[in-house]
Write a protein that holds these residues in place. Structure first.
Motif, PDB file in Angstrom:
ATOM      1  N   GLY A 128      -9.790  -2.942  -5.320  1.00 40.24           N
ATOM      2  CA  GLY A 128     -10.110  -2.167  -4.129  1.00 40.24           C
ATOM      3  C   GLY A 128     -11.303  -2.678  -3.349  1.00 40.24           C
ATOM      4  O   GLY A 128     -11.825  -1.974  -2.474  1.00 40.24           O
TER       5      GLY A 128
ATOM      6  N   TYR B 112      -7.712  -6.633   0.646  1.00 35.61           N
ATOM      7  CA  TYR B 112      -8.399  -5.991  -0.479  1.00 35.61           C
ATOM      8  C   TYR B 112      -7.855  -6.561  -1.781  1.00 35.61           C
ATOM      9  O   TYR B 112      -6.655  -6.848  -1.888  1.00 35.61           O
ATOM     10  CB  TYR B 112      -8.178  -4.474  -0.453  1.00 35.61           C
TER      11      TYR B 112
ATOM     12  N   ASN C 269      -1.263  -7.899   0.400  1.00 30.30           N
ATOM     13  CA  ASN C 269      -1.776  -6.898   1.332  1.00 30.30           C
ATOM     14  C   ASN C 269      -0.814  -6.646   2.480  1.00 30.30           C
ATOM     15  O   ASN C 269      -0.708  -5.514   2.969  1.00 30.30           O
ATOM     16  CB  ASN C 269      -3.141  -7.332   1.861  1.00 30.30           C
TER      17      ASN C 269
ATOM     18  N   TYR D 113     -13.133  -4.981  -0.559  1.00 29.72           N
ATOM     19  CA  TYR D 113     -12.804  -5.628   0.712  1.00 29.72           C
ATOM     20  C   TYR D 113     -13.031  -7.133   0.589  1.00 29.72           C
ATOM     21  O   TYR D 113     -14.065  -7.587   0.105  1.00 29.72           O
ATOM     22  CB  TYR D 113     -13.678  -5.054   1.826  1.00 29.72           C
TER      23      TYR D 113
ATOM     24  N   ARG E 193       1.796  -4.385   1.132  1.00 28.94           N
ATOM     25  CA  ARG E 193       1.240  -3.038   0.977  1.00 28.94           C
ATOM     26  C   ARG E 193       1.283  -2.270   2.285  1.00 28.94           C
ATOM     27  O   ARG E 193       1.540  -1.054   2.309  1.00 28.94           O
ATOM     28  CB  ARG E 193      -0.204  -3.148   0.463  1.00 28.94           C
TER      29      ARG E 193
ATOM     30  N   GLY F 190     -10.545   0.273   7.038  1.00 30.74           N
ATOM     31  CA  GLY F 190     -10.315   0.201   5.602  1.00 30.74           C
ATOM     32  C   GLY F 190      -8.963  -0.364   5.229  1.00 30.74           C
ATOM     33  O   GLY F 190      -8.420  -1.249   5.893  1.00 30.74           O
ATOM     34  N   LYS F 191      -8.384   0.175   4.162  1.00 25.16           N
ATOM     35  CA  LYS F 191      -7.127  -0.349   3.632  1.00 25.16           C
ATOM     36  C   LYS F 191      -5.961  -0.174   4.592  1.00 25.16           C
ATOM     37  O   LYS F 191      -4.927  -0.833   4.441  1.00 25.16           O
ATOM     38  CB  LYS F 191      -6.806   0.319   2.296  1.00 25.16           C
ATOM     39  N   GLU F 192      -6.094   0.692   5.544  1.00 25.71           N
ATOM     40  CA  GLU F 192      -5.023   0.893   6.521  1.00 25.71           C
ATOM     41  C   GLU F 192      -5.229   0.042   7.762  1.00 25.71           C
ATOM     42  O   GLU F 192      -4.455   0.143   8.724  1.00 25.71           O
ATOM     43  CB  GLU F 192      -4.940   2.377   6.914  1.00 25.71           C
TER      44      GLU F 192
ATOM     45  N   TRP G 127      -4.620  -8.130   9.625  1.00 25.58           N
ATOM     46  CA  TRP G 127      -4.789  -7.012   8.698  1.00 25.58           C
ATOM     47  C   TRP G 127      -5.944  -7.279   7.724  1.00 25.58           C
ATOM     48  O   TRP G 127      -6.340  -8.420   7.503  1.00 25.58           O
ATOM     49  CB  TRP G 127      -3.495  -6.730   7.945  1.00 25.58           C
ATOM     50  N   ASN G 128      -6.455  -6.184   7.162  1.00 28.47           N
ATOM     51  CA  ASN G 128      -7.549  -6.258   6.196  1.00 28.47           C
ATOM     52  C   ASN G 128      -7.029  -6.663   4.825  1.00 28.47           C
ATOM     53  O   ASN G 128      -5.909  -6.319   4.436  1.00 28.47           O
ATOM     54  CB  ASN G 128      -8.272  -4.910   6.085  1.00 28.47           C
TER      55      ASN G 128
END
Length: 226
Positions: free
Chosen positions: A199, A195, A67, A201, A70, A164-166, A192-193
């Motif tokens: 996809g 995933y 992540n 969480y 990413r 979310g992913k960002e 950071w998140n």
């Protein structure tokens, strides 16, 4: 009244003095060593600080690293630990046992106080004064100082999750309180998140350099190798 107050103050001073003499080796800042913490926390030896099971460490670090790459143009943990500059890459085992870079992740089922800690490397266990079993039974919000700081921290985590992913904070700053009540603040950290490949969480990760952490008591810098 004057003599009563004086007597009470003198009694308290005597109590504090006796406490310092009898317990000074355990409670003066310069004596807060790993061996003492092991005794207080019921740990048998220093190896208990490296307590994350290998399969858990591998799974969590793989997720954390993927992540981070990413979000940071393929720059992962090794890059931010300064080990991707022509040197041999660190293994996941070496990252898990690293004592300079603090890595912790939250996840699992959401409880009353949010997500629990699901992973902490050696540096995180050392600084937070937990063993792995204890820290993974603790809500991430309890890593913050008591009271309003915990409420603010939970609100911060919720806001980050909503992105979310960002969701990422590249310049994280925050206060912490260890299991021994040692307070410090983090500078220039990253959060950071997380995933999974489908996809879903999974939680959040925190990373920072212990050399950039500031303890409220300057003497604690030498104790923690900072």
């Amino acid at each position: 009244d004057f003599w009563m107050v004086t007597t009470m103050l003198w009694s308290k001073l005597c109590f504090v003095f006796v406490g310092m003499v009898g317990f000074g080796s355990a409670f003066t800042p310069l004596a807060v060593k790993r061996s003492h913490l092991n005794t207080v926390l019921g740990m048998s030896d220093v190896d208990t600080w490296i307590a994350a099971p290998a399969d858990v460490a591998t799974e969590q670090l793989t997720l954390i690293d993927a992540n981070l790459k990413r979000l940071m143009d393929d720059k992962g943990l090794r890059h931010f630990m300064g080990k991707n500059n022509g040197e041999e890459d660190l293994t996941l085992e070496e990252i898990d046992k690293d004592d300079r870079y603090f890595i912790m992740a939250s996840g699992g089922e959401r409880g009353r106080y949010g997500l629990n800690v699901v992973y902490a490397n050696t540096a995180a266990l050392d600084v937070m004064c937990y063993n792995f079993a204890e820290i993974t039974d603790t809500p991430a919000t309890h890593m913050a100082k008591r009271g309003i700081d915990r409420k603010k921290y939970k609100a911060y985590l919720d806001t980050l999750e909503m992105r979310g992913k960002e969701g990422m904070d590249k310049e994280y700053f925050g206060f912490r309180s260890s299991n021994m009540g040692i307070r410090f603040y983090i500078r220039e950290g990253m959060m950071w998140n997380l995933y999974d490949d489908d996809g879903n969480y999974c939680g959040q990760a925190l990373f920072f350099d212990r050399k950039k952490a500031c303890f409220t008591d300057p003497d604690l810098h030498s104790l923690y190798g900072i």
